[in-house]
Design a protein around this motif. Sequence first.
Motif, PDB file in Angstrom:
ATOM      1  N   THR A  44      15.828  26.236  52.919  1.00 44.83           N
ATOM      2  CA  THR A  44      15.574  27.285  53.911  1.00 44.83           C
ATOM      3  C   THR A  44      14.285  27.021  54.681  1.00 44.83           C
ATOM      4  O   THR A  44      14.247  27.122  55.913  1.00 44.83           O
ATOM      5  CB  THR A  44      15.511  28.666  53.238  1.00 44.83           C
ATOM      6  OG1 THR A  44      16.695  28.872  52.441  1.00 44.83           O
ATOM      7  CG2 THR A  44      15.425  29.774  54.276  1.00 44.83           C
ATOM      8  N   VAL A  45      13.227  26.668  53.956  1.00 42.61           N
ATOM      9  CA  VAL A  45      11.951  26.393  54.629  1.00 42.61           C
ATOM     10  C   VAL A  45      12.073  25.149  55.509  1.00 42.61           C
ATOM     11  O   VAL A  45      11.604  25.145  56.655  1.00 42.61           O
ATOM     12  CB  VAL A  45      10.811  26.226  53.595  1.00 42.61           C
ATOM     13  CG1 VAL A  45       9.526  25.791  54.298  1.00 42.61           C
ATOM     14  CG2 VAL A  45      10.570  27.524  52.841  1.00 42.61           C
ATOM     15  N   ASN A  48      13.389  25.612  58.803  1.00 38.39           N
ATOM     16  CA  ASN A  48      12.532  26.396  59.693  1.00 38.39           C
ATOM     17  C   ASN A  48      11.258  25.656  60.080  1.00 38.39           C
ATOM     18  O   ASN A  48      10.263  26.277  60.468  1.00 38.39           O
ATOM     19  CB  ASN A  48      12.174  27.732  59.028  1.00 38.39           C
ATOM     20  CG  ASN A  48      13.315  28.736  59.071  1.00 38.39           C
ATOM     21  OD1 ASN A  48      13.414  29.541  59.990  1.00 38.39           O
ATOM     22  ND2 ASN A  48      14.175  28.693  58.070  1.00 38.39           N
ATOM     23  N   ASP A  50      10.715  24.288  62.678  1.00 34.65           N
ATOM     24  CA  ASP A  50      10.421  24.558  64.087  1.00 34.65           C
ATOM     25  C   ASP A  50       9.279  25.559  64.240  1.00 34.65           C
ATOM     26  O   ASP A  50       8.569  25.553  65.254  1.00 34.65           O
ATOM     27  CB  ASP A  50      11.679  25.077  64.798  1.00 34.65           C
ATOM     28  CG  ASP A  50      12.169  26.389  64.199  1.00 34.65           C
ATOM     29  OD1 ASP A  50      12.564  26.385  63.011  1.00 34.65           O
ATOM     30  OD2 ASP A  50      12.161  27.415  64.909  1.00 34.65           O
ATOM     31  N   ILE A  51       9.071  26.417  63.232  1.00 35.49           N
ATOM     32  CA  ILE A  51       7.970  27.395  63.300  1.00 35.49           C
ATOM     33  C   ILE A  51       6.630  26.668  63.355  1.00 35.49           C
ATOM     34  O   ILE A  51       5.783  26.950  64.211  1.00 35.49           O
ATOM     35  CB  ILE A  51       8.014  28.357  62.088  1.00 35.49           C
ATOM     36  CG1 ILE A  51       9.284  29.211  62.109  1.00 35.49           C
ATOM     37  CG2 ILE A  51       6.770  29.250  62.075  1.00 35.49           C
ATOM     38  CD1 ILE A  51       9.469  30.069  60.868  1.00 35.49           C
ATOM     39  N   ILE A 224       5.034  26.053  54.631  1.00 32.60           N
ATOM     40  CA  ILE A 224       5.750  24.926  55.239  1.00 32.60           C
ATOM     41  C   ILE A 224       5.147  23.586  54.828  1.00 32.60           C
ATOM     42  O   ILE A 224       5.863  22.656  54.454  1.00 32.60           O
ATOM     43  CB  ILE A 224       5.799  25.090  56.767  1.00 32.60           C
ATOM     44  CG1 ILE A 224       6.547  26.397  57.106  1.00 32.60           C
ATOM     45  CG2 ILE A 224       6.470  23.895  57.418  1.00 32.60           C
ATOM     46  CD1 ILE A 224       6.671  26.698  58.585  1.00 32.60           C
ATOM     47  N   TYR A 262       7.277  18.249  59.742  1.00 33.25           N
ATOM     48  CA  TYR A 262       6.921  19.664  59.910  1.00 33.25           C
ATOM     49  C   TYR A 262       5.862  19.881  60.992  1.00 33.25           C
ATOM     50  O   TYR A 262       5.748  20.970  61.547  1.00 33.25           O
ATOM     51  CB  TYR A 262       6.468  20.271  58.574  1.00 33.25           C
ATOM     52  CG  TYR A 262       4.986  20.216  58.285  1.00 33.25           C
ATOM     53  CD1 TYR A 262       4.144  21.248  58.657  1.00 33.25           C
ATOM     54  CD2 TYR A 262       4.427  19.128  57.608  1.00 33.25           C
ATOM     55  CE1 TYR A 262       2.782  21.211  58.386  1.00 33.25           C
ATOM     56  CE2 TYR A 262       3.071  19.084  57.329  1.00 33.25           C
ATOM     57  CZ  TYR A 262       2.253  20.124  57.717  1.00 33.25           C
ATOM     58  OH  TYR A 262       0.908  20.080  57.449  1.00 33.25           O
ATOM     59  N   GLN A 346      14.649  33.509  54.040  1.00 32.78           N
ATOM     60  CA  GLN A 346      14.629  33.509  55.501  1.00 32.78           C
ATOM     61  C   GLN A 346      13.882  34.723  56.043  1.00 32.78           C
ATOM     62  O   GLN A 346      13.170  34.625  57.053  1.00 32.78           O
ATOM     63  CB  GLN A 346      16.053  33.482  56.047  1.00 32.78           C
ATOM     64  CG  GLN A 346      16.144  33.378  57.566  1.00 32.78           C
ATOM     65  CD  GLN A 346      15.555  32.086  58.111  1.00 32.78           C
ATOM     66  OE1 GLN A 346      15.891  31.012  57.629  1.00 32.78           O
ATOM     67  NE2 GLN A 346      14.663  32.197  59.083  1.00 32.78           N
ATOM     68  N   LEU A 349      10.230  34.033  56.263  1.00 32.10           N
ATOM     69  CA  LEU A 349       9.951  33.084  57.338  1.00 32.10           C
ATOM     70  C   LEU A 349      10.071  33.750  58.700  1.00 32.10           C
ATOM     71  O   LEU A 349       9.327  33.428  59.636  1.00 32.10           O
ATOM     72  CB  LEU A 349      10.906  31.892  57.233  1.00 32.10           C
ATOM     73  CG  LEU A 349      10.640  30.966  56.044  1.00 32.10           C
ATOM     74  CD1 LEU A 349      11.879  30.148  55.708  1.00 32.10           C
ATOM     75  CD2 LEU A 349       9.449  30.055  56.315  1.00 32.10           C
ATOM     76  N   ASP A 350      10.993  34.707  58.818  1.00 29.17           N
ATOM     77  CA  ASP A 350      11.135  35.449  60.072  1.00 29.17           C
ATOM     78  C   ASP A 350       9.859  36.230  60.394  1.00 29.17           C
ATOM     79  O   ASP A 350       9.502  36.399  61.571  1.00 29.17           O
ATOM     80  CB  ASP A 350      12.327  36.408  59.991  1.00 29.17           C
ATOM     81  CG  ASP A 350      13.670  35.682  60.020  1.00 29.17           C
ATOM     82  OD1 ASP A 350      13.702  34.500  60.414  1.00 29.17           O
ATOM     83  OD2 ASP A 350      14.689  36.292  59.638  1.00 29.17           O
ATOM     84  N   ARG A 353       7.495  33.834  61.971  1.00 33.81           N
ATOM     85  CA  ARG A 353       7.946  33.596  63.349  1.00 33.81           C
ATOM     86  C   ARG A 353       7.563  34.766  64.254  1.00 33.81           C
ATOM     87  O   ARG A 353       7.123  34.574  65.388  1.00 33.81           O
ATOM     88  CB  ARG A 353       9.454  33.357  63.360  1.00 33.81           C
ATOM     89  CG  ARG A 353      10.130  33.424  64.721  1.00 33.81           C
ATOM     90  CD  ARG A 353       9.531  32.461  65.725  1.00 33.81           C
ATOM     91  NE  ARG A 353       9.956  31.081  65.523  1.00 33.81           N
ATOM     92  CZ  ARG A 353       9.551  30.068  66.278  1.00 33.81           C
ATOM     93  NH1 ARG A 353       8.693  30.285  67.287  1.00 33.81           N
ATOM     94  NH2 ARG A 353       9.963  28.840  66.039  1.00 33.81           N
TER      95      ARG A 353
END
Length: 362
Positions: A44-45, A48, A50-51, A224, A262, A346, A349-350, A353
Amino acid sequence: ENEINSILQDKKINDELRGITRPDLPRHISDDIDSEVVDTLLKTVTANFDISKDFYKVKAKAMRVEKLEYHERNVEVGEIKGEFGYEKSVELVYKVLGNLDSKFGDIFKMFVENGQIDVFPKKGKRGGAFCTSELKSQPTYILLNHTNKLNGVLTLAHEVGHGINNELMRVQNALNFDTPLSTAEVASTFFEDFVLEELLQGVDEKTAYAIKMQKLNDDISTIIRQVACYNFELELHKTFREVGYLSKNQIGEIFTKNMSAYMGDSVEQSKGSENWWVYWGHIRSFFYVYSYASGLLISKALQRMVRQDKSSIEKVKKFLSLGESKSPKEIFAELGIDITDKAFWQSGLDEVRELLNTVISS
């Protein structure tokens, strides 16, 4: 080069003797956590990344450079005005803890008044900060190096979180008086974030921007970057077991591949940065680093629970008192949290974001 190859070889031999099929399994067993949970967290991490790539793009723009040098990725952006002396920091942390629950404030007050916090840097004292309580029969001590900066307030809150965790666990027997590594960072980050929210109240836009950028930097480093390091470890052990002795150049290629994955195009993989694995002691404590990511993301879930219903703080107190009496999976199931579910990880992580989006739009 010789040192890390020796460590990889020793690990390989031990795993083979014990019939262990994946190099990170002993860590999961030690932490009483299912490999399924860790795998879900990692996937999941990683999905993500892209963060962090977007964050470094924002930071490079703020610093007016096309790319950040590798060593510049943690440089502070903006100016945080004012000093945060120890007395002021204690007052702020005490206020936040008391607002969450009077028990938290009482424990912190006890630490302060009983001299259980070693505050300032001194000759012969190691750097950083630490909370220690090895035995149930011994008091909790918090060791700081307070320097009147914003980070000092957050560090105080972080270590006090560990200390509160220790005190609430005293209801357990001596065998269960400890936290599994998978949840060890939950209490510390839980309290730290509430203190940060208090710091954001009433500050001007420039200061708020600087604080948010520092928070994003810390979250990305904690979640991350540590998962990128775990991915590096996995590939390092896998490659060693396939081809044998690895040159420093081969190790450097694996390291750079996972770090650039990353960081993205806004951070220069500067000459020499391929060797930064040398100083990273965590990779000698095999697969330790996932616990930073799991701890912070779990604490974010508990924070959401408390914000939605303040009475949920009782569930948090119960969690902090359980020690090693139950597995993390069992503990969180009782709180209504399924840590095997991708959506759980998630959601945390949201939040990162969302904070990044507020910085981008400011």
